[in-house]
Design a protein around this motif. Structure first.
Motif, PDB file in Angstrom:
ATOM      1  N   ASP A  34     -95.996  -2.079  66.326  1.00 53.11           N
ATOM      2  CA  ASP A  34     -95.110  -2.529  67.253  1.00 53.11           C
ATOM      3  C   ASP A  34     -95.757  -3.574  67.537  1.00 53.11           C
ATOM      4  O   ASP A  34     -96.441  -3.699  68.714  1.00 53.11           O
ATOM      5  N   THR A  35     -96.376  -4.441  66.514  1.00 51.43           N
ATOM      6  CA  THR A  35     -96.905  -5.958  67.158  1.00 51.43           C
ATOM      7  C   THR A  35     -95.812  -7.054  67.018  1.00 51.43           C
ATOM      8  O   THR A  35     -94.991  -7.109  66.756  1.00 51.43           O
ATOM      9  N   PHE A  36     -96.745  -8.661  68.026  1.00 49.67           N
ATOM     10  CA  PHE A  36     -96.277  -9.618  68.371  1.00 49.67           C
ATOM     11  C   PHE A  36     -96.635 -10.364  67.258  1.00 49.67           C
ATOM     12  O   PHE A  36     -97.832 -10.502  67.798  1.00 49.67           O
ATOM     13  N   THR A  37     -96.304 -11.453  67.512  1.00 44.24           N
ATOM     14  CA  THR A  37     -96.615 -13.810  67.310  1.00 44.24           C
ATOM     15  C   THR A  37     -97.037 -13.195  68.611  1.00 44.24           C
ATOM     16  O   THR A  37     -96.494 -13.228  69.328  1.00 44.24           O
ATOM     17  N   TYR A 137     -90.189 -15.286  67.064  1.00 48.15           N
ATOM     18  CA  TYR A 137     -89.359 -14.801  67.826  1.00 48.15           C
ATOM     19  C   TYR A 137     -87.807 -15.739  67.442  1.00 48.15           C
ATOM     20  O   TYR A 137     -88.011 -16.296  66.808  1.00 48.15           O
ATOM     21  N   PRO A 179     -88.036 -10.142  67.512  1.00 49.97           N
ATOM     22  CA  PRO A 179     -87.630  -9.602  68.618  1.00 49.97           C
ATOM     23  C   PRO A 179     -87.030 -11.300  69.170  1.00 49.97           C
ATOM     24  O   PRO A 179     -86.797 -12.079  68.855  1.00 49.97           O
ATOM     25  N   GLN A 217     -85.012  -8.499  73.825  1.00 47.89           N
ATOM     26  CA  GLN A 217     -86.682  -8.540  74.409  1.00 47.89           C
ATOM     27  C   GLN A 217     -86.796  -8.628  76.124  1.00 47.89           C
ATOM     28  O   GLN A 217     -86.256  -8.054  76.547  1.00 47.89           O
ATOM     29  N   ILE A 284     -97.304 -14.327  75.190  1.00 46.18           N
ATOM     30  CA  ILE A 284     -97.461 -12.946  74.518  1.00 46.18           C
ATOM     31  C   ILE A 284     -98.151 -13.045  73.807  1.00 46.18           C
ATOM     32  O   ILE A 284     -98.368 -13.679  72.867  1.00 46.18           O
ATOM     33  N   GLY A 288     -97.926  -7.123  72.721  1.00 49.19           N
ATOM     34  CA  GLY A 288     -96.528  -6.749  73.235  1.00 49.19           C
ATOM     35  C   GLY A 288     -97.327  -6.871  74.798  1.00 49.19           C
ATOM     36  O   GLY A 288     -95.711  -7.503  75.654  1.00 49.19           O
ATOM     37  N   THR A 290     -97.368  -9.128  78.200  1.00 51.84           N
ATOM     38  CA  THR A 290     -96.444 -10.006  78.141  1.00 51.84           C
ATOM     39  C   THR A 290     -97.170 -10.625  80.169  1.00 51.84           C
ATOM     40  O   THR A 290     -96.427 -10.223  80.634  1.00 51.84           O
ATOM     41  N   SER A 330     -91.988  -3.818  73.988  1.00 48.49           N
ATOM     42  CA  SER A 330     -92.429  -2.379  72.691  1.00 48.49           C
ATOM     43  C   SER A 330     -90.880  -3.180  72.173  1.00 48.49           C
ATOM     44  O   SER A 330     -90.002  -3.268  71.791  1.00 48.49           O
ATOM     45  N   LYS A 331     -91.021  -3.056  70.406  1.00 47.96           N
ATOM     46  CA  LYS A 331     -90.103  -2.706  69.441  1.00 47.96           C
ATOM     47  C   LYS A 331     -89.058  -1.451  69.745  1.00 47.96           C
ATOM     48  O   LYS A 331     -88.569  -1.154  68.761  1.00 47.96           O
TER      49      LYS A 331
END
Length: 334
Positions: A34-37, A137, A179, A217, A284, A288, A290, A330-331
């Protein structure tokens, strides 16, 4: 019209009755992590160059700050300026940002006989609604100015997402596994913004259910010159306050500026101006988290409350700031 009644969580079973476009295929779920750039973007709304006396100075301050902060992009959420030659100076300021810069069409871009398409051409954006990918994104810009065919005669300021745009949105969402963050001048969490907001929200919910993860999101909007946040069925809706003023309406009048300014801009007597321009930086992080960092100011002249305006006359109180917020993306489907 007062903005008192808000649409709450809506059952997915309403989708057929609302005519929500159906997705043709499901995208495979994202990997388990569950990671984001990490990404950072500056956001400003409702500058209103054509109604006010100091929009260039307010925009100068925003662009100067963004040049120092160096976010990955900036975006304005509409009611920026009419698409005419006289506003070249404001565009020259905007174009000083050294990076990607995006536009959303607001309702006041159509003043003076202009159309949303005129604004898109003036700003050199692909269309009044479009999408782009940046740093992991998928960003979607929507046009909330479509004509509602039920309106006879047509309203001066329409606020609707038409069938053609809805079908495009469904296909665009179906085409990405990234996302998604959505921008529209008029929001989807307020029943006096986009009229068919529930229909759009249901589409977001169908997309997320079909994908097997939270694909959509966040949704950012302006238009109301207010400061609030709602989370509806796992989608975070953030209202970005105006860079310039709160609209009190014609019942509450004040003239704190020089008489010559009020003569040149007659609508300003119905506005509560912010002493300093407002905007926000959105960050972000990889987990996750933000962070929305907003600017704060004060009112010039008498406050809306001092002029006799009830605190909740426009649903949310009039405030001269954009709140700092921490939102956890969260994804994972809840």
């Amino acid at each position: 019209m007062k903005r008192r009644h808000f649409l709450r969580n809506t059952s997915l079973s309403l989708a057929a009755g609302l005519g929500t476009p159906l997705l043709t295929s499901a995208m495979p779920p994202l990997p388990g992590k569950d990671t984001f750039t990490p990404i950072r973007f500056g956001i400003i709304s409702d500058l209103h160059q054509d109604f006010t006396h100091d929009a260039p100075a307010r925009l100068e301050a925003f662009i100067s700050d963004m040049q120092q902060l160096k976010p990955d992009m900036i975006i304005q959420l509409g009611d920026f300026c009419q698409p005419k030659q006289e506003n070249k100076a404001i565009m020259d300021i905007w174009d000083r940002f050294n990076g990607p810069a995006y536009h959303v069409v607001g309702n006041h871009e159509t003043d003076g006989g202009f159309t949303p398409a005129d604004a898109a051409k003036y700003w050199k954006i692909p269309n009044t609604y479009y999408s782009f990918d940046l740093k992991g994104y998928h960003f979607i810009v929507l046009d909330g100015n479509d004509t509602n065919p039920a309106h006879q005669p047509k309203w001066k300021y329409e606020r609707f997402i038409g069938e053609e745009q809805l079908q495009w949105l469904a296909k665009d969402l179906d085409s990405t596994s990234l996302p998604v963050i959505v921008f529209c001048h008029q929001g989807f969490d307020n029943d006096n913004a986009v009229e068919n907001a529930a229909q759009v929200r249901l589409l977001f919910e169908h997309v997320n259910k079909k994908a097997g993860f939270r694909k959509v999101q966040m949704a950012f909007s302006g238009h109301f010159h207010q400061d609030y946040y709602n989370c509806i069925n796992d989608v975070h809706h953030v209202q970005i306050n105006s860079a310039t003023y709160f609209w009190r309406g014609t019942r509450y009048m004040d003239e704190p500026f020089d008489a010559a300014i009020h003569k040149q801009y007659p609508l300003m007597k119905y506005m509560s101006f912010y002493r300093d321009p407002l905007w926000a930086l959105v960050e972000i992080h990889a987990d996750g988290t933000t962070k929305i960092t907003g600017r704060s100011s004060s009112f010039i002249g008498k406050t809306p409350t001092a002029l006799g305006m009830p605190e909740n006359d426009w649903t949310y109180p009039a405030v001269p700031y954009i709140s700092n917020r921490t939102i956890k993306l969260s994804k994972r489907s809840s």
